[in-house]
Design an enzyme around this catalytic site. Structure first.
Site, PDB file in Angstrom:
ATOM      1  N   GLU A  80       0.808  -1.206   0.000  1.00 57.27           N
ATOM      2  CA  GLU A  80       0.000   0.000   0.000  1.00 57.27           C
ATOM      3  C   GLU A  80       0.850   1.269   0.000  1.00 57.27           C
ATOM      4  OE1 GLU A  80      -2.961  -0.171   3.038  1.00 57.27           O
ATOM      5  OE2 GLU A  80      -3.463   1.938   2.739  1.00 57.27           O
ATOM      6  N   ASP A  81       1.933   1.283   0.742  1.00 57.42           N
ATOM      7  CA  ASP A  81       2.661   2.532   0.979  1.00 57.42           C
ATOM      8  C   ASP A  81       4.033   2.615   0.324  1.00 57.42           C
ATOM      9  OD1 ASP A  81       0.551   3.372   2.497  1.00 57.42           O
ATOM     10  OD2 ASP A  81       1.421   2.750   4.412  1.00 57.42           O
TER      11      ASP A  81
END
Ligand code: MN
Length: 699
Positions: A80-81
């Site tokens: 996600e990051d």
């Protein structure tokens, strides 16, 4: 490497020191991967970002999760990051880890604008993930716990939002999954940020109860000595109920000091036999409260929880004592769901609450879904037995009707009575865990609307409403058909002969539609009758001298009335000079009362356009004719509307408008505006004589 990161890493490694070497090496590789990928990212607190996934992984190890889950927790924010991909993770750590990371990622990564839709989408992802592999949810809950532990860095309103969401979702979810070890801390931390004032107040209440800690301490000491004297080898733990659950009980109206489970002792022994020996021993030491012994070993709770509970009097205070084996204790603290994936939906281990949530997501609107989930998660469950000994779980507060609908819709619709533990009970009875329930069927009239007052499940309420919706539609059509039949026979014609004219008059295309519209009052019988007669309603000689309210006599013998309005002045407009049978529209003005215009008059339309509230419905009637409003309360049986309609036709009353509804108590309500010549007392008398009519008001 940064010293803080090194500290987190060391903590995680010490918790996994007993792992097989291969798993330790994979974990080491995962930590390196996360450290590199998160690189220079920092948290709001100023710490390196990677401290967060490492801490989450440490929580996951506390919950006794397997190596794949712990490794996935280390990696849970990389996709996600950071620029990491799932393929990369699958290649380096195996497909199982990649699936878990994917599950954790997808849950967080759904974006949308509408908060309801977003919330529903997130919940759906979460439950789909939960159904396919509950280990994903263990990671999400650990993630949330660490975020709460480090929430100080966020703005207060963000803290409050996260706290509320946790209380609504993660706490109950942890409870459902049997993660008792984590649930208490999760809920108390969330409570503290979601409702800071109430949190402080609750802590103060607990602190103000004198000698609470001391009572707990001396009871524990006494119990330890007593067990030893009886030759039972056990560990005794003592606790005060946590702030969030005390607050919930206080809010539900309980007096905090009288709570049965405010003070708790827990005995952990080696064997099942020792559990029962310990129970006997506790009851020999302290007087038990009757009816408070719960054997969740013989009958585990919905979340697989096993223990024996009893409540005892200890020097004027109530104590809840829990007794369990070490194995049961481990399961109760860590949850059994964490240790296996549910293979298929038919797997009997899949909890029924999860099944219901997955069912819901097919049917419900987004807003409803969020509501259903919160309701389902918030509700505690009871378990009851079917006549064949199967266990069925239902939300707390469920009654026999809920049970009947949980078995099958038809069993619900046909439910005529119930036996609980062999005794006949009213349909309004609530159920308790352990009840053996048998439903008697044979009802032919369908569910009653007053059942809605005894149901706790959305399913039962839904089914009852659905049935009534269907029946109401069928009744409406039947009423319309009988009213049409009466009309046709009065005019000595057949549906085939009259259909083209009547359908054209009503602007409809089928006879069924016409019956529906007549039955519901949307097409007025008067209009159809006029069409059949081929002229406007003729006025028979008046039976008495009526004095309708709000009328004015037109120059050429028509009379204008405002149905339902009394005591108003009506005058004819000078601009369009209305005369029968032109359709009318009334415009109310403070100075002149109601002015009757032709419905097509430009002046009238202009003033109504400005303020639609000024429009008043007006009718031409023959002199001597009155307009009355009729309200009826009657039994809600098929044909009730048709009988009233026929009676009104017999009285030569024309129905201007009609509507019907069903009252909360199940009685039918009918409202009519009629144009008639007879007296109101005659009308009342005739309507009262109709079978099933309970009360009549005419004005
Ligand atoms: Mn995270």
């Amino acid at each position: 490497m940064n010293q803080i990161v090194a500290g987190h890493e060391a903590a995680l490694r010490s918790r996994t020191a007993d792992w097989p070497t291969a798993d330790q090496e994979r974990l080491q590789a995962a930590i390196r991967f996360a450290v590199v990928k998160h690189g220079a990212q920092i948290r709001r607190s100023g710490e390196p970002y990677v401290t967060h996934p490492l801490a989450v992984a440490a929580v996951v190890t506390e919950l006794g999760a397997d190596a794949d889950t712990v490794i996935a927790a280390v990696l849970h924010d990389t996709v996600e990051d950071t620029d990491a991909s799932l393929a990369e993770i699958a290649g380096a750590f195996g497909p199982s880890v990649a699936t878990l990371v994917d599950g954790a990622t997808k849950v967080a990564a759904v974006r949308g604008d509408d908060p309801d839709a977003l919330e529903a989408a997130r919940l759906r992802k979460l439950f789909v993930a939960l159904a396919s592999d509950p280990r994903v949810v263990v990671i999400k809950i650990a993630d949330r716990l660490h975020n709460l532990r480090t929430i100080d860095a966020l703005a207060p309103h963000k803290q409050a939002r996260i706290g509320r969401e946790t209380l609504a979702l993660h706490g109950p979810l942890a409870h459902r999954m049997g993660l008792a070890a984590i649930k208490t801390e999760l809920e108390d931390r969330a409570f503290a940020v979601a409702h800071p004032d109430e949190y402080e107040a609750t802590r103060k209440v607990l602190a103000d109860i004198p000698e609470l800690e001391q009572a707990l301490d001396s009871a524990r000491t006494e119990l330890v000595a007593h067990l030893a004297a009886n030759g039972i080898d056990g560990v005794v733990q003592a606790r005060i109920k946590h702030a969030w659950s005390v607050h919930r009980k206080a809010r539900a109206g309980y007096d905090v000091e009288s709570l049965h489970d405010l003070l708790g002792l827990r005995i952990i022994v080696a064997t099942l036999a020792e559990c029962y020996a310990a129970l006997g021993s506790v009851h020999a030491l302290w007087e038990p409260v009757p009816g408070r012994i719960k054997d969740y070993i013989a009958k585990p709770k919905f979340n697989s929880y096993r223990s024996i509970h009893t409540t005892v009097h200890v020097r004027g205070r109530l104590f809840e004592v829990q007794i369990r084996t070490q194995e049961m204790h481990r399961e109760a603290e860590l949850g059994s769901a964490a240790h296996h994936a549910y293979k298929t939906h038919d797997d009997p281990r899949e909890p029924q609450w999860l099944r219901r949530l997955l069912d819901w997501q097919d049917a419900a609107e987004d807003g409803e879904y969020v509501e259903a989930v919160t309701e389902e998660l918030g509700a505690e469950e009871i378990w009851v037995l079917t006549p064949t000994g199967d266990v069925l779980t239902l939300p707390v507060g469920s009654g026999v009707i809920d049970y009947a609908y949980a078995i099958h819709s038809e069993v619900g619709h046909r439910c005529s009575g119930a036996k609980v533990n062999g005794k006949l009970v009213p349909l309004s009875s609530r159920l308790r865990s352990g009840d053996r329930v048998e439903i008697l069927t044979g009802r032919t009239t369908g569910p009653s609307l007053d059942w809605l007052a005894y149901t706790a499940t959305a399913r039962a309420r839904d089914r009852v409403r659905q049935w009534h919706g269907r029946v109401r539609r069928a009744r409406t059509r039947a009423a319309g058909e009988s009213a049409l039949a009466a009309l046709l026979s009065k005019h000595r014609t057949t549906p085939e002969a009259a259909a083209p004219l009547l359908l054209a008059t009503a602007g409809l295309s089928s006879w069924e539609q016409l019956a529906d519209q007549v039955g519901s009052g949307h097409v007025e019988l008067l209009r159809l009758e006029r069409a059949l007669r081929g002229r406007t309603a003729a006025a028979p000689a008046p039976a008495d001298t009526p004095t309708p309210h709000g009328t004015v006599r037109a120059p050429d013998a028509g009379q204008v009335v405002a149905p339902g309005l009394s005591g108003i002045e009506v005058s004819l407009a000078g601009c369009c000079r209305p005369a029968p049978p032109a359709a009318l529209i009334g415009v109310s003005s403070r100075a002149r009362g109601v002015v009757a215009h032709r419905a097509s008059c430009a002046n009238a339309l202009a003033s109504i356009e400005d303020s639609p509230g000024k429009a008043v419905r007006l009718l031409w009637v023959a002199p001597g004719v009155r307009v009355s409003t009729v309200h009826l309360v009657c039994d809600n049986t098929p044909g009730a509307i048709a009988r009233v309609t026929l009676a009104l036709l017999d009285l030569r009353a024309d129905i201007e408008t009609s509507s019907s509804s069903i009252a909360e108590d199940g009685r039918g309500l009918q409202h009519y505006e009629i144009v008639h010549t007879g007296s109101r007392s005659e009308l009342r008398k005739a309507l009262r004589a109709i079978p099933g009519v309970r009360s009549v008001s005419v004005d």
